[in-house]
Design a protein around this motif. Structure first.
Motif, PDB file in Angstrom:
ATOM      1  N   GLY A  25     -14.370   8.355  -8.523  1.00  0.00           N
ATOM      2  CA  GLY A  25     -13.374   7.429  -8.968  1.00  0.00           C
ATOM      3  C   GLY A  25     -13.073   6.559  -7.521  1.00  0.00           C
ATOM      4  N   TYR A  26     -12.144   5.621  -8.140  1.00  0.00           N
ATOM      5  CA  TYR A  26     -11.667   5.006  -6.957  1.00  0.00           C
ATOM      6  C   TYR A  26     -10.648   5.469  -6.059  1.00  0.00           C
ATOM      7  CZ  TYR A  26      -9.228   0.519  -4.952  1.00  0.00           C
ATOM      8  OH  TYR A  26      -8.925  -0.314  -3.891  1.00  0.00           O
ATOM      9  N   HIS A  27      -9.864   6.146  -6.836  1.00  0.00           N
ATOM     10  CA  HIS A  27      -8.884   6.697  -5.607  1.00  0.00           C
ATOM     11  C   HIS A  27      -9.354   8.210  -4.995  1.00  0.00           C
ATOM     12  CE1 HIS A  27      -5.862   3.994  -6.925  1.00  0.00           C
ATOM     13  NE2 HIS A  27      -5.948   4.078  -8.148  1.00  0.00           N
ATOM     14  N   GLY A  28     -10.379   8.921  -5.690  1.00  0.00           N
ATOM     15  CA  GLY A  28     -10.821   9.778  -5.154  1.00  0.00           C
ATOM     16  C   GLY A  28     -11.962   9.634  -3.974  1.00  0.00           C
ATOM     17  N   THR A  29     -12.441   8.502  -3.996  1.00  0.00           N
ATOM     18  CA  THR A  29     -13.648   8.248  -2.953  1.00  0.00           C
ATOM     19  C   THR A  29     -12.857   7.624  -1.754  1.00  0.00           C
ATOM     20  OG1 THR A  29     -15.180   7.765  -4.677  1.00  0.00           O
ATOM     21  CG2 THR A  29     -15.693   6.849  -2.598  1.00  0.00           C
ATOM     22  N   THR A  30     -13.300   7.789  -0.710  1.00  0.00           N
ATOM     23  CA  THR A  30     -12.775   7.287   0.640  1.00  0.00           C
ATOM     24  C   THR A  30     -13.905   6.505   1.122  1.00  0.00           C
ATOM     25  OG1 THR A  30     -14.006   9.327   1.867  1.00  0.00           O
ATOM     26  CG2 THR A  30     -11.628   9.730   1.323  1.00  0.00           C
ATOM     27  N   THR A 112     -10.295   2.268 -14.341  1.00  0.00           N
ATOM     28  CA  THR A 112      -9.394   1.949 -13.136  1.00  0.00           C
ATOM     29  C   THR A 112      -8.861   0.672 -13.675  1.00  0.00           C
ATOM     30  OG1 THR A 112     -10.924   2.860 -11.741  1.00  0.00           O
ATOM     31  CG2 THR A 112      -9.706   1.266 -10.747  1.00  0.00           C
ATOM     32  N   VAL A 113      -9.283  -0.137 -14.509  1.00  0.00           N
ATOM     33  CA  VAL A 113      -8.409  -1.319 -14.743  1.00  0.00           C
ATOM     34  C   VAL A 113      -7.114  -0.974 -15.200  1.00  0.00           C
ATOM     35  CG1 VAL A 113      -8.445  -3.078 -16.759  1.00  0.00           C
ATOM     36  CG2 VAL A 113     -10.563  -2.545 -15.786  1.00  0.00           C
ATOM     37  N   ALA A 114      -6.722  -0.062 -16.232  1.00  0.00           N
ATOM     38  CA  ALA A 114      -5.396   0.153 -16.473  1.00  0.00           C
ATOM     39  C   ALA A 114      -4.488   0.287 -15.283  1.00  0.00           C
ATOM     40  CB  ALA A 114      -5.283   1.203 -17.632  1.00  0.00           C
ATOM     41  N   ALA A 115      -4.855   1.370 -14.527  1.00  0.00           N
ATOM     42  CA  ALA A 115      -4.185   1.476 -13.490  1.00  0.00           C
ATOM     43  C   ALA A 115      -3.668   0.308 -12.467  1.00  0.00           C
ATOM     44  CB  ALA A 115      -4.778   2.837 -12.717  1.00  0.00           C
ATOM     45  N   ALA A 116      -4.860  -0.274 -12.141  1.00  0.00           N
ATOM     46  CA  ALA A 116      -4.547  -1.670 -11.243  1.00  0.00           C
ATOM     47  C   ALA A 116      -3.767  -2.557 -11.764  1.00  0.00           C
ATOM     48  CB  ALA A 116      -6.238  -2.225 -10.955  1.00  0.00           C
ATOM     49  N   GLU A 117      -3.866  -2.679 -13.281  1.00  0.00           N
ATOM     50  CA  GLU A 117      -3.002  -3.790 -13.968  1.00  0.00           C
ATOM     51  C   GLU A 117      -1.579  -3.442 -13.905  1.00  0.00           C
ATOM     52  OE1 GLU A 117      -5.268  -5.128 -17.227  1.00  0.00           O
ATOM     53  OE2 GLU A 117      -6.660  -6.423 -16.117  1.00  0.00           O
ATOM     54  N   ALA A 118      -1.475  -2.055 -14.105  1.00  0.00           N
ATOM     55  CA  ALA A 118      -0.047  -1.578 -14.123  1.00  0.00           C
ATOM     56  C   ALA A 118       0.651  -1.868 -12.785  1.00  0.00           C
ATOM     57  CB  ALA A 118      -0.003  -0.170 -14.269  1.00  0.00           C
ATOM     58  N   GLN A 119      -0.043  -1.866 -11.702  1.00  0.00           N
ATOM     59  CA  GLN A 119       0.196  -2.494 -10.414  1.00  0.00           C
ATOM     60  C   GLN A 119       0.119  -3.842 -10.002  1.00  0.00           C
ATOM     61  OE1 GLN A 119      -1.876   0.264  -7.549  1.00  0.00           O
ATOM     62  NE2 GLN A 119      -0.742   1.991  -8.329  1.00  0.00           N
ATOM     63  N   GLY A 120      -0.262  -4.776 -10.984  1.00  0.00           N
ATOM     64  CA  GLY A 120      -0.072  -6.007 -11.006  1.00  0.00           C
ATOM     65  C   GLY A 120      -1.478  -6.634 -10.400  1.00  0.00           C
ATOM     66  N   ASP A 122      -5.114  -7.754 -11.261  1.00  0.00           N
ATOM     67  CA  ASP A 122      -5.994  -8.083 -12.232  1.00  0.00           C
ATOM     68  C   ASP A 122      -7.447  -8.133 -11.699  1.00  0.00           C
ATOM     69  OD1 ASP A 122      -3.871  -7.993 -14.106  1.00  0.00           O
ATOM     70  OD2 ASP A 122      -3.536 -10.384 -13.878  1.00  0.00           O
ATOM     71  N   LEU A 123      -7.693  -8.030 -10.652  1.00  0.00           N
ATOM     72  CA  LEU A 123      -9.085  -8.265 -10.139  1.00  0.00           C
ATOM     73  C   LEU A 123     -10.129  -7.353 -10.872  1.00  0.00           C
ATOM     74  CD1 LEU A 123     -11.253  -9.854  -8.363  1.00  0.00           C
ATOM     75  CD2 LEU A 123     -10.812  -8.179  -6.523  1.00  0.00           C
ATOM     76  N   ILE A 124      -9.792  -6.108 -10.657  1.00  0.00           N
ATOM     77  CA  ILE A 124     -10.924  -5.272 -11.276  1.00  0.00           C
ATOM     78  C   ILE A 124     -11.054  -5.572 -12.885  1.00  0.00           C
ATOM     79  CG2 ILE A 124     -11.478  -2.750 -11.885  1.00  0.00           C
ATOM     80  CD1 ILE A 124     -10.132  -2.007  -9.009  1.00  0.00           C
ATOM     81  N   GLY A 125      -9.879  -5.500 -13.668  1.00  0.00           N
ATOM     82  CA  GLY A 125     -10.071  -6.028 -15.008  1.00  0.00           C
ATOM     83  C   GLY A 125     -10.859  -7.252 -15.203  1.00  0.00           C
ATOM     84  N   GLU A 126     -10.683  -8.244 -14.404  1.00  0.00           N
ATOM     85  CA  GLU A 126     -11.622  -9.360 -14.623  1.00  0.00           C
ATOM     86  C   GLU A 126     -12.851  -9.092 -14.501  1.00  0.00           C
ATOM     87  OE1 GLU A 126      -9.477 -12.325 -11.796  1.00  0.00           O
ATOM     88  OE2 GLU A 126      -7.698 -12.244 -12.974  1.00  0.00           O
ATOM     89  N   VAL A 127     -13.382  -8.221 -13.444  1.00  0.00           N
ATOM     90  CA  VAL A 127     -14.858  -8.197 -13.285  1.00  0.00           C
ATOM     91  C   VAL A 127     -15.155  -7.468 -14.272  1.00  0.00           C
ATOM     92  CG1 VAL A 127     -16.481  -6.679 -11.630  1.00  0.00           C
ATOM     93  CG2 VAL A 127     -14.585  -8.304 -10.458  1.00  0.00           C
TER      94      VAL A 127
END
Length: 194
Positions: A25-30, A112-120, A122-127
């Protein structure tokens, strides 16, 4: 052997990122892990992409486009909607059987969309929404622009995706499996240990 161009290296980073993000995932990958997989340093990675999010977005967009292209190629020149449905189903089974990271990357994008959008952000959601819309339109047109058939195709596909991602055999009969192009996956996806 000649030097690898920046574009070729960028492509290898995208493919490596798909493989890494698909599992952790996004947060688990460095970015260090992605750089190691490609065989470059992190500073070089950031000459190709401005940040981790840009790498994730490129990987997500590529995995969605690969799926769309698989459907488009399978249905190309097929006039009959039923044959197009079977061809696209078979192409998808082939895609996720040989490159399961394609499906897993998309699933990571969805969550990842919901977590990103909760932080304001929208880029990942748009993609994700743009990629999904392109996939939908490709399948929809291939099925004769029949909304019901398109929805059914995706409903069965998403069930198959969820079962495969959990390591369950979608077509063992317990989950209402349907053969002949109505169920998208017999594959169990690999899981990375620890």
């Amino acid at each position: 052997m000649g030097r690898i161009s920046a574009q070729e290296r960028r492509e290898s980073v995208i493919r490596a990122a798909i493989a890494e993000f698909a599992i952790t995932g996004y947060h688990g990958t460095t970015t260090a892990r992605i750089a190691r997989r490609v065989g470059v340093t992190q500073p070089y990675l950031f000459r190709l992409f401005p940040d981790k999010q840009a790498i994730f977005v490129a990987a997500l967009a590529r995995s969605m486009e690969d799926t769309r292209l698989a459907f488009e190629s399978a249905a190309d020149g097929v006039e009959d909607g039923e044959r197009a449905l079977r061809a696209m189903t078979n192409a998808y089974v082939q895609l996720i059987s040989t490159r399961p990271e394609t499906l897993l990357m998309q699933m990571q994008g969805y969550v990842t969309v919901a977590a990103a959008e909760a932080q304001g952000d929208d880029l990942i959601g748009e993609v994700v929404r743009a990629g999904w819309t392109r996939i939908w339109e490709t399948v929809h047109l291939s099925l004769g622009a029949d909304a019901g058939r398109t929805a059914s195709f995706f409903a069965c596909g998403m069930l198959g995706n969820a079962l495969a991602a959990m390591g369950l055999a979608p077509n063992d009969g317990r989950y209402g499996s349907v053969r002949e192009g109505r169920y998208v996956s017999d594959a169990r996806l690999p899981h990375r240990a620890g």
